[in-house]
Enzyme design. Structure first.
Site, PDB file in Angstrom:
ATOM      1  CD  GLU A   1      29.586  -1.095  -6.263  1.00 62.64           C
ATOM      2  OE1 GLU A   1      29.021  -0.492  -7.182  1.00 62.64           O
ATOM      3  OE2 GLU A   1      29.204  -1.027  -5.092  1.00 62.64           O
TER       4      GLU A   1
ATOM      5  CB  THR B   1      -0.958   0.027   1.213  1.00 66.11           C
ATOM      6  OG1 THR B   1      -0.172  -0.180   2.395  1.00 66.11           O
ATOM      7  CG2 THR B   1      -2.022  -1.051   1.110  1.00 66.11           C
ATOM      8  N   GLY B   2       2.143   1.157   0.155  1.00 59.24           N
ATOM      9  CA  GLY B   2       3.001   2.347   0.130  1.00 59.24           C
ATOM     10  C   GLY B   2       3.032   2.990  -1.248  1.00 59.24           C
TER      11      GLY B   2
ATOM     12  CD  GLU C   1      18.535   3.402  -1.561  1.00 54.53           C
ATOM     13  OE1 GLU C   1      19.735   3.202  -1.805  1.00 54.53           O
ATOM     14  OE2 GLU C   1      17.898   4.323  -2.086  1.00 54.53           O
TER      15      GLU C   1
ATOM     16  CE1 TYR D   1      18.284   0.136 -13.169  1.00 56.23           C
ATOM     17  CE2 TYR D   1      18.477   2.509 -12.867  1.00 56.23           C
ATOM     18  CZ  TYR D   1      18.037   1.277 -12.427  1.00 56.23           C
ATOM     19  OH  TYR D   1      17.350   1.201 -11.253  1.00 56.23           O
TER      20      TYR D   1
ATOM     21  CG  HIS E   1      26.839   1.101  -3.789  1.00 57.07           C
ATOM     22  ND1 HIS E   1      26.904   0.188  -4.788  1.00 57.07           N
ATOM     23  CD2 HIS E   1      25.916   1.998  -4.148  1.00 57.07           C
ATOM     24  CE1 HIS E   1      26.057   0.521  -5.738  1.00 57.07           C
ATOM     25  NE2 HIS E   1      25.443   1.622  -5.369  1.00 57.07           N
TER      26      HIS E   1
END
Lengths: 291, 423
Positions: free
Chosen positions: A209, A17-18, A98, A159, A248
């Protein structure tokens, strides 16, 4: 079937529902993902976006036969949401949230051991098998059905890799985000194992990375018995400022370990084609597939 | 978030872990009266910076050795403090500029029979908590692991039940620590685990642990708290004290993005850490020098992008601004084009701006840029964007200011092999 998800995957959303969850659930439905329900404590019995809402994951699973759950729960309760999905034996859990506290994730890892669940993330953009199933927040426009498997730690860089393989006329079998956090679920090695036996994947691209040891462990694995397909990699952060915490949580270079040079050396030693620049991902993939 | 030694020791003391009596001081006079209050005849004066290797450190521009000194005379506590305060301490961990000492910790010097070390940490490789027990104290555990791996034991830790008892007993025995004081070491390890859980510490290193008779004392303490857990740790909020004389990092973190100055002439703005690092790699590959690392979180709105742009454009020696954004998730490209418009309305850009936008709403954003900001150079991909930025930063300095459009067009033509697209 590509890996982890396909046209048949039945997906529920925890925290449906968020605002974010609603936005991406609608997009998933319009993509063709089989969304079968959602979970929101206290709202069981209601409907949201045309889907049934349940008070807990166990009830949702019993009723819908869900085999995947995507989690948009805020970080305060995200670890408990993952643990609830593990307890309900959901086979695949994808946690988009996150900034989850590290010790919460260690608790999650303790629950994952010996469980029936595979976890992707947290801090992952999700997973896509083009034209079949989209779970998470990746922009769909850049994907195209094809035969390149992509495994990535970073969202935005995923992406870029996807776009380049699409632009090179190749397309993707499945694109998996393992997430950028130091403590997480599936890693490079787990996904490499899955791609190894996937009939729809001809080439695997690792997008790594600096920081952590995912790349080193992948190199160890690929140095073992011959991997059946070509693997290529790009490792971001060669020219990042040293001894610095990047965006990160796990992208930290410390005292010579976790640096780009060592990761590249290890992967090259394992027969992986490593490109030094991210702009060469598409061309290198095309080159490897043409051989 | 790193804690100072004095902050870490206050937390240990509050949680029933033995530490030597100590006080923090900001002036030599405060240091002297701290020593007087503590009493005794031997004190340690310790520079408080957020880096290790203080004992091997030197003070910048001075002949003064070490950030940790033993003093046996009350007046000398003041003298030694004076020679540290206001100066920069350079250690193997600080980089060549060192870190400014604005506080010293004055502490009772305790006689000990033996030194060892304990560290509780989040281990990425095993994806779990691990306790390291070292029979050697005082030197870095990492160095001990490298030089004398047999002196360090790894003990698995469960968040529920703490250090694995059997492994711990085995380690104590193997390291010759199973005699007097073994119970105290065991207790300390259990307390550290509980403390890490309670306050969300990702590293809790007691090095050295001093052993005298049957008791352990934490002689030094290093703590890293989890930034992601500060929302539930009100005790820790306000202890943040990262050294940064320029203040930019503090401002950036207040505004919600990561900023690190790197000193080159191409200012970079990207969204997401991975693409940010990839953009730096690409710039360097094409011979450029990044002015900074800046990573905006994907949930950024126009006002945050605007404040990031202001920070970048205000930097010294900037020859070009490069923006590389791949819209996806909740990040939309038009947020970036709108922020550029806002900035340009206030103060038109004085350096060339190269923008590469792809992904969610890229088409819309690129059209807005073409229409509203024709001076902005639009690149079709990351490679072109980086090449253009490098060339523009270089040529901008020698360009004829009367005909800025000509050299811009020439460079675009040379780099992309295409006619400029915004005609």
């Amino acid at each position: 079937m590509a890996i982890l998800v396909d046209r048949e995957t039945r997906v529920i959303c925890q925290g449906i529902t968020g605002a974010q969850a609603s936005f991406y659930t609608e997009r998933a439905i319009s993509f063709g993902t089989r969304m079968v329900g959602g979970v929101r404590p206290g709202k069981g019995g209601s409907r949201h976006l045309g889907l049934p809402v349940y008070d807990d994951v166990a009830a949702a699973k019993a009723d819908t036969g869900a085999d995947a759950s995507v989690i948009f729960v805020p970080r305060e309760n995200a670890a408990d949401a993952i643990i609830e999905a593990i307890a309900a034996e959901i086979p695949l859990v994808i946690c988009i949230t996150e900034h989850i506290p590290v010790l919460d994730m260690i608790r999650v890892r303790e629950c994952l051991a010996g469980s029936a669940t595979r976890l992707l993330g947290p801090n992952t953009p999700g997973i896509i098998t083009p034209e079949a199933c989209r779970i998470g927040i990746m922009p769909r426009e850049i994907f195209r059905r094809g035969r390149v498997g992509i495994i990535s730690r970073s969202s935005t860089l995923t992406y870029e890799a996807v776009w380049q393989t699409t632009d090179a006329g190749l397309g993707q079998s499945t694109c998996v985000g393992i997430g950028g956090d130091p403590i997480h679920g599936l890693g490079f090695v787990d996904c490499l194992e899955l791609f190894a036996t996937d009939a729809e994947t001809d080439l695997v691209v690792l997008v790594g990375e600096i920081g952590g040891s995912e790349e080193e462990r992948a190199a160890d694995y690929l140095s073992g018995p011959a991997y059946p397909k070509p693997v290529m990699a790009y490792i971001a952060g060669e020219h990042a400022p040293a001894e610095t915490r990047m965006g990160h949580a796990s992208a930290i270079i410390q005292a010579g370990s976790g640096a780009a040079a060592g990761k590249k050396r290890a992967l090259r030693g394992a027969g992986v084609r490593v490109v030094d620049s991210p702009v060469d991902i598409g061309a290198a993939a095309r080159d490897l597939l043409a051989r | 978030m790193n804690l100072h030694e004095y902050q870490a020791k206050a937390i240990l003391r509050d949680h029933g872990i033995a530490v030597p009596a100590g006080r923090v001081a900001e002036t030599p006079a405060e240091a002297e009266s701290a020593a007087k209050e503590i009493g005794g005849e031997r004190w340690m004066v310790k520079a408080q910076i957020l880096a290790g290797g203080r004992a091997q450190g030197t003070f910048k521009g001075q002949d003064l050795k070490s950030g940790i000194r033993t003093v046996t005379n009350l007046t000398n506590v003041g003298t030694e403090s004076r020679s540290m305060l206001g100066r920069s301490l350079i250690t193997p961990q600080t980089g060549p500029d060192g870190m400014l000492v604005d506080r010293v910790y004055v502490e009772q010097a305790l006689p000990v029979e033996r030194e060892l070390a304990l560290a509780l940490l989040v281990d990425e490789t095993s994806q779990s908590l691990v306790l390291l027990l070292s029979a050697v104290g005082g030197t870095g555990i990492e160095a001990t692991l490298r030089d004398q791996p047999e002196a360090v034991a790894r003990i698995p830790v469960s968040t529920e039940s703490g250090p694995d008892a059997e492994s711990f007993d085995g380690a104590l025995k193997a390291l010759g620590l199973d005699g007097r004081g073994a119970d105290s070491i065991r207790d300390l390890a259990r307390q550290l685990t509980a403390l890490a859980r309670e306050l969300d510490f990702t590293l809790l290193e007691i090095n050295p642990v001093g052993l005298a008779g049957e008791t352990c004392t934490a002689l030094d303490a290093k703590i890293i708290a989890d930034d992601n857990a500060l929302f539930r740790q009100p005790l820790l909020v306000g202890l943040d004290d990262q050294d940064d004389s320029a203040g930019n990092r503090r401002r950036a973190s207040r505004d919600g993005f990561n900023y690190i100055r790197m000193g080159g002439d191409v200012a970079c703005m990207t969204v997401g850490a991975g693409l940010s690092m990839a953009t730096l790699d690409t710039l360097v590959q094409f011979g450029g020098q990044p002015a900074n690392f800046l990573d905006l979180p994907p949930d950024s709105q126009v006002n945050r992008v605007t404040s990031a742009l202001e920070l970048l454009l205000g930097g010294d020696g900037i020859g070009c601004l490069l923006i590389n954004v791949f819209g996806g998730g909740i990040m939309r490209c038009d947020t970036v084009s709108d922020a550029l418009q806002v900035i340009n309305n206030v103060r038109p850009f004085r350096v060339p701006v190269v923008v590469r936008l792809a992904g969610t709403n890229a088409e819309l954003a690129n059209r807005r840029l073409r229409e509203g900001l024709p001076g902005v150079v639009q690149a079709a991909n990351m490679a072109d964007a980086a090449r253009l930025a490098v060339q523009l930063a270089r040529s901008g300095k020698s360009a004829d200011p009367r005909a800025p459009e000509n050299w811009l067009k020439k460079i675009i033509h040379r780099v992309t092999g295409q006619q400029e697209e915004r005609d």
